[in-house]
Scaffold this active site. Structure first.
Site, PDB file in Angstrom:
ATOM      1  CG  ASP A  85      -3.053   3.849   4.422  1.00 12.02           C
ATOM      2  OD1 ASP A  85      -4.022   3.663   5.171  1.00 12.02           O
ATOM      3  OD2 ASP A  85      -2.872   3.210   3.355  1.00 12.02           O
ATOM      4  CE  LYS A  98      -8.636  -3.030   3.947  1.00 10.55           C
ATOM      5  NZ  LYS A  98      -7.505  -2.342   3.419  1.00 10.55           N
ATOM      6  CD1 TRP A 145      -2.150  -2.145   1.966  1.00 10.26           C
ATOM      7  CD2 TRP A 145      -2.920  -1.344   0.028  1.00 10.26           C
ATOM      8  NE1 TRP A 145      -3.144  -2.985   1.522  1.00 10.26           N
ATOM      9  CE2 TRP A 145      -3.633  -2.525   0.346  1.00 10.26           C
ATOM     10  CE3 TRP A 145      -3.229  -0.662  -1.149  1.00 10.26           C
ATOM     11  CZ2 TRP A 145      -4.646  -3.034  -0.478  1.00 10.26           C
ATOM     12  CZ3 TRP A 145      -4.243  -1.167  -1.967  1.00 10.26           C
ATOM     13  CH2 TRP A 145      -4.929  -2.335  -1.628  1.00 10.26           C
TER      14      TRP A 145
HETATM   15  C1  LIG Z   1      -7.002  -1.913   2.158  1.00 13.20           C
HETATM   16  C2  LIG Z   1      -5.967  -0.879   2.256  1.00 13.20           C
HETATM   17  C3  LIG Z   1      -5.844   0.147   1.293  1.00 13.20           C
HETATM   18  C4  LIG Z   1      -6.719   0.215   0.066  1.00 13.20           C
HETATM   19  O1  LIG Z   1      -8.008   0.568   0.415  1.00 13.20           O
HETATM   20  P1  LIG Z   1      -9.136   0.838  -0.665  1.00 13.20           P
HETATM   21  O2  LIG Z   1     -10.214   1.438   0.167  1.00 13.20           O
HETATM   22  O3  LIG Z   1      -9.489  -0.475  -1.281  1.00 13.20           O
HETATM   23  O4  LIG Z   1      -8.603   1.796  -1.664  1.00 13.20           O
HETATM   24  C5  LIG Z   1      -4.868   1.093   1.489  1.00 13.20           C
HETATM   25  N1  LIG Z   1      -4.055   1.068   2.559  1.00 13.20           N
HETATM   26  C6  LIG Z   1      -4.151   0.108   3.485  1.00 13.20           C
HETATM   27  C7  LIG Z   1      -3.227   0.144   4.651  1.00 13.20           C
HETATM   28  C8  LIG Z   1      -5.098  -0.885   3.374  1.00 13.20           C
HETATM   29  O5  LIG Z   1      -5.187  -1.838   4.309  1.00 13.20           O
END
Ligand SMILES: *Cc1c(COP(=O)(O)O)cnc(C)c1O
Length: 360
Positions: free
Chosen positions: A171, A195, A101
């Site tokens: 993030d 998540k 990511w």
């Molecule tokens: C799942 C995830 C993403 C991507 O998320 P989307 O909503 O599908 O774009 C980005 N960063 C992390 C840390 C993730 O776990």
């Protein structure tokens, strides 16, 4: 009705209590005669939903007044572009690449300016967090970027990098609300809620006010300007209304559980059950350096691909679902987010012990 223990990395398990409440309110939300899915986002009822959600989140995370909370769309992935487009005044940014990511965010940012990969753990399949105490931070970096919890690899920054005064952008998709955080250490922290918080379709961005400006890269779409959403209180256009409503319910559930300090304690207890077992197992092995282990995502392997597959299948038959590891890593991964009850982890370890006895 029977519910399984769902170890999916995302979309992921939600508190059963929240789902029940939502079911009860499905046809008639608090006497409005309609579902939250059917109501105007400008209605009194929805206004109360979004305002309460924000207030509860502010309380849970102790968010300072000089930060805005935005409920956006586009997934965490849209932020990979939105962040550079809004923040790259000098067109320079530093990225720490600790997983897929972070790498995707880095690659996206490269479209907009000079982007430096100042640290990486790719040399050992992202199985650790590099030392970030004295990195070559660029003199004119607009920000330093991290992915705080690496969902796929199961690592987590236990201390934030030393950004040498530069703005930190993180993030936090897969560790959002899993433990207390000091929001003032970040310029932006953001995450897709699917998540650890709610249904897919909502991204929460917590952003310091001085980073919200009209001075964005030329051509930045209106919908991708933080200022547009901040000025409109996340109601510039139709927001992901039902998702925000469920997030709001999860915030209330977290408050009832005692807030983030209590969640941290619970999450540590849950993770320890699994890690302690992995550390003494003769069949299963954790794949991550111990000091960097995530409380949320726990990858493990047997070392034998066929046996891994057999385990995942047998676990599913026993009501333990979605334990297959990410396609880029193989093996298994148990995601044990806030809403995974401790009984689920106990059941998993019990099952692993039995499988180990039968297959060693
Ligand atoms: C799942 C995830 C993403 C991507 O998320 P989307 O909503 O599908 O774009 C980005 N960063 C992390 C840390 C993730 O776990």
């Amino acid at each position: 009705m029977s519910r399984v223990y769902n170890f999916s990395a995302g979309p992921a398990v939600l508190p059963e209590e929240v789902l029940r409440e939502a079911a009860e309110e499905m046809l008639d939300y608090k006497g409005t005669g309609m579902s939250v899915m059917e109501m105007s986002h400008r209605s009194k009822a929805f206004e109360e939903i979004i305002e309460t959600a924000e207030a509860d989140l502010r309380e849970l995370m102790n968010i300072p007044d000089n930060y805005k909370v935005l409920f956006l769309q586009g997934g965490a992935s849209l932020q990979f572009a939105m962040i550079p487009m809004n923040l790259m005044k000098n067109k320079v940014a530093d990225y720490i690449v600790t997983g897929q990511w972070a790498k995707k965010a880095y690659q996206e940012a490269c479209k907009y300016g000079k982007v430096n990969k100042i640290a990486s753990s790719e040399d050992r399949t992202f199985s650790y967090i590099p030392d970030c105490s004295d990195l070559p931070i660029s003199e004119d970096a607009d920000y330093v970027y991290i992915c705080e919890n690496n969902t796929i690899y199961g690592t987590k920054f236990k201390t934030l990098p030393n950004t040498k005064g530069k703005t930190l952008v993180a993030d936090v998709s897969s560790c959002f609300l899993s433990e207390p955080v000091d929001v003032s250490k970040y310029g932006i922290l953001y995450g897709g809620v699917q998540k650890n918080i709610g249904p897919a379709g909502v991204v929460i961005v917590i952003i310091r006010e001085d980073l919200i400006t009209e001075d964005v890269l030329p051509g930045t779409p209106t919908m991708m300007q933080y200022k547009v959403h901040a000025d409109a209180g996340s109601l510039y256009n139709t927001p992901p209304a039902y998702g925000i409503y469920i997030c709001g319910k999860v915030f209330q559930w977290l408050k009832k559980r005692g807030g983030l300090a209590a969640m941290k304690e619970y999450n540590e207890k849950k993770a320890a059950i699994l890690y302690d077992y992995l550390d003494q197992s003769k069949l299963f092995k954790g794949t991550v350096e111990k000091k960097d282990r995530s409380l949320m995502n726990v990858p493990f392997v047997t070392g034998d691909k066929e046996l891994d597959d057999k385990f995942v299948k047998a676990a599913k038959a026993a009501g333990l679902e979605n334990l297959k590891g990410h396609r880029t890593v193989g093996g298994m991964r148990a995601s044990i987010y806030n809403a995974m009850p401790i009984e689920g982890v106990e059941k998993l370890v019990e099952f692993m012990k039995k499988f180990e006895e039968e297959n060693l």
